[in-house]
Enzyme design. Structure first.
Site, PDB file in Angstrom:
ATOM      1  N   LYS A 140      -4.467   1.807  -3.328  1.00 13.12           N
ATOM      2  CA  LYS A 140      -3.476   2.643  -4.022  1.00 13.12           C
ATOM      3  C   LYS A 140      -3.872   4.132  -3.970  1.00 13.12           C
ATOM      4  O   LYS A 140      -3.002   4.994  -4.000  1.00 13.12           O
ATOM      5  CB  LYS A 140      -3.272   2.140  -5.454  1.00 13.12           C
ATOM      6  CG  LYS A 140      -2.565   0.770  -5.503  1.00 13.12           C
ATOM      7  CD  LYS A 140      -1.157   0.833  -4.883  1.00 13.12           C
ATOM      8  CE  LYS A 140      -0.397  -0.483  -4.979  1.00 13.12           C
ATOM      9  NZ  LYS A 140       0.966  -0.416  -4.426  1.00 13.12           N
ATOM     10  N   TYR A 168      -8.356  -2.982  -4.254  1.00 13.06           N
ATOM     11  CA  TYR A 168      -6.966  -2.724  -4.680  1.00 13.06           C
ATOM     12  C   TYR A 168      -6.804  -1.241  -5.027  1.00 13.06           C
ATOM     13  O   TYR A 168      -5.853  -0.590  -4.572  1.00 13.06           O
ATOM     14  CB  TYR A 168      -6.577  -3.603  -5.878  1.00 13.06           C
ATOM     15  CG  TYR A 168      -5.164  -3.302  -6.361  1.00 13.06           C
ATOM     16  CD1 TYR A 168      -4.057  -3.609  -5.569  1.00 13.06           C
ATOM     17  CD2 TYR A 168      -4.937  -2.677  -7.582  1.00 13.06           C
ATOM     18  CE1 TYR A 168      -2.757  -3.300  -5.986  1.00 13.06           C
ATOM     19  CE2 TYR A 168      -3.651  -2.358  -8.010  1.00 13.06           C
ATOM     20  CZ  TYR A 168      -2.562  -2.679  -7.202  1.00 13.06           C
ATOM     21  OH  TYR A 168      -1.284  -2.368  -7.621  1.00 13.06           O
TER      22      TYR A 168
END
Ligand code: NDP
Ligand code: 8X3
Length: 252
Positions: free
Chosen positions: A157, A153
């Site tokens: 980002k 994750y």
């Protein structure tokens, strides 16, 4: 000329709050997501509350083909696109690296990175032809700090952060602004999705502190979009008061 915004991932959370905010400020809104019922409900609410046009585009942003078909048909109807809010995204799973699921990695990479790229390509081509526009990417504090079990994750980002910079460099000559908003903890369906539907585990994430509300983020996004033309709030970080960074939150 009326103003038009495309908001990806508007079926809940930050995207939904942003759709309501921009509609309340007179923008026509195109709302996207996979959950048709949520989009229809939001569309009905907005149409009843505000005198603007709503377009509902129900597709999975992981498919370049579906994205192209849906966005091309919108671009045939709307003469100009003022703003693209790249918000659709998710964290899938919260496990130590070797135990985490490859399908979860693929879902995050395909949505948070590739989906953002697919729609940005087609919309930025339109913005280049009209010689104006603004793209706001929803990054995260996870694009600045990596935390345990955050691996893929956070990587997705970090990629959004790099893409924001890259798109800003290449689109600047076409009079297009590119910005990012990077939130810390916002209470949406994010944790419920990450923790595979466990409501108690999701609630626990926000135990002992006051997280951001999606409306807080939507207000800030609107503020970023409504600056004078020569001003770009390039990368905005927004945290709850109780959060210092992705590693440290103060809980009562
Ligand atoms: P939500 O889960 O409430 O909303 C996520 C949105 O993304 C939904 O509308 C969902 O729609 C959409 N989405 C997910 N996968 C797809 C897909 N494959 N195709 C199309 N749409 C998709 O969470 P948030 O509002 O919190 O998340 C919005 C963004 O904010 C994400 O990019 C997230 O990473 C980021 N963020 C969130 C933070 C938080 O603490 N909540 C903090 C920092 C950043 P549907 O399921 O209908 O497809
Ligand atoms: C979501 C915020 O801190 O859970 O992007 O990574 S965090």
């Amino acid at each position: 000329m009326s103003k038009n915004i495309i908001i990806t991932g508007a079926s809940s959370g930050i995207g939904k709050a942003s759709a309501i905010k921009f509609a309340s400020m007179g923008y026509n809104v195109a709302i996207t997501g996979r959950r048709k019922e949520n989009l229809e409900e939001l569309s009905e609410y907005i149409e009843n509350e505000f005198e603007i046009e709503v377009k509902t585009l129900n597709f999975d942003i992981r498919s370049n083909k579906e994205t192209e078909i849906n966005i091309s048909s919108l671009l045939n109807e709307w003469q100009n696109i003022d703003l693209l809010l790249n918000n659709a995204g998710l964290a899938a799973g919260f496990d130590e690296f070797p135990k985490s699921d490859v399908n979860d990695w693929e879902q995050m990479i395909d949505t948070n990175i590739k989906g953002l790229l697919y729609i940005s390509k087609i919309v930025s081509e339109k913005m280049v032809s009209q010689n104006f526009g603004h793209i706001i990417n929803v990054g995260s504090i996870a694009g600045y700090n990596v935390y345990p079990k955050g691996h893929v994750y956070c990587a997705s980002k970090y990629a959004v952060r790099a893409l924001t910079e890259g798109m800003r460099e290449d689109l600047i000559q076409h009079n297009i602004k590119v910005s990012s908003i990077n939130p810390g903890m916002v209470e949406t369906e994010f944790s419920l999705v990450r923790l595979k539907g466990s409501e108690s585990a999701a609630k626990n994430v926000y135990q002992g502190l006051e997280p951001l509300k999606p409306e807080d983020v939507a207000e800030t996004i609107y503020f970023m979009s409504s600056q004078p033309d020569h001003v770009n709030l390039a990368d905005v970080t927004i945290l709850p008061k109780a959060q210092a960074n992705a590693h440290y939150t103060y809980r009562k």
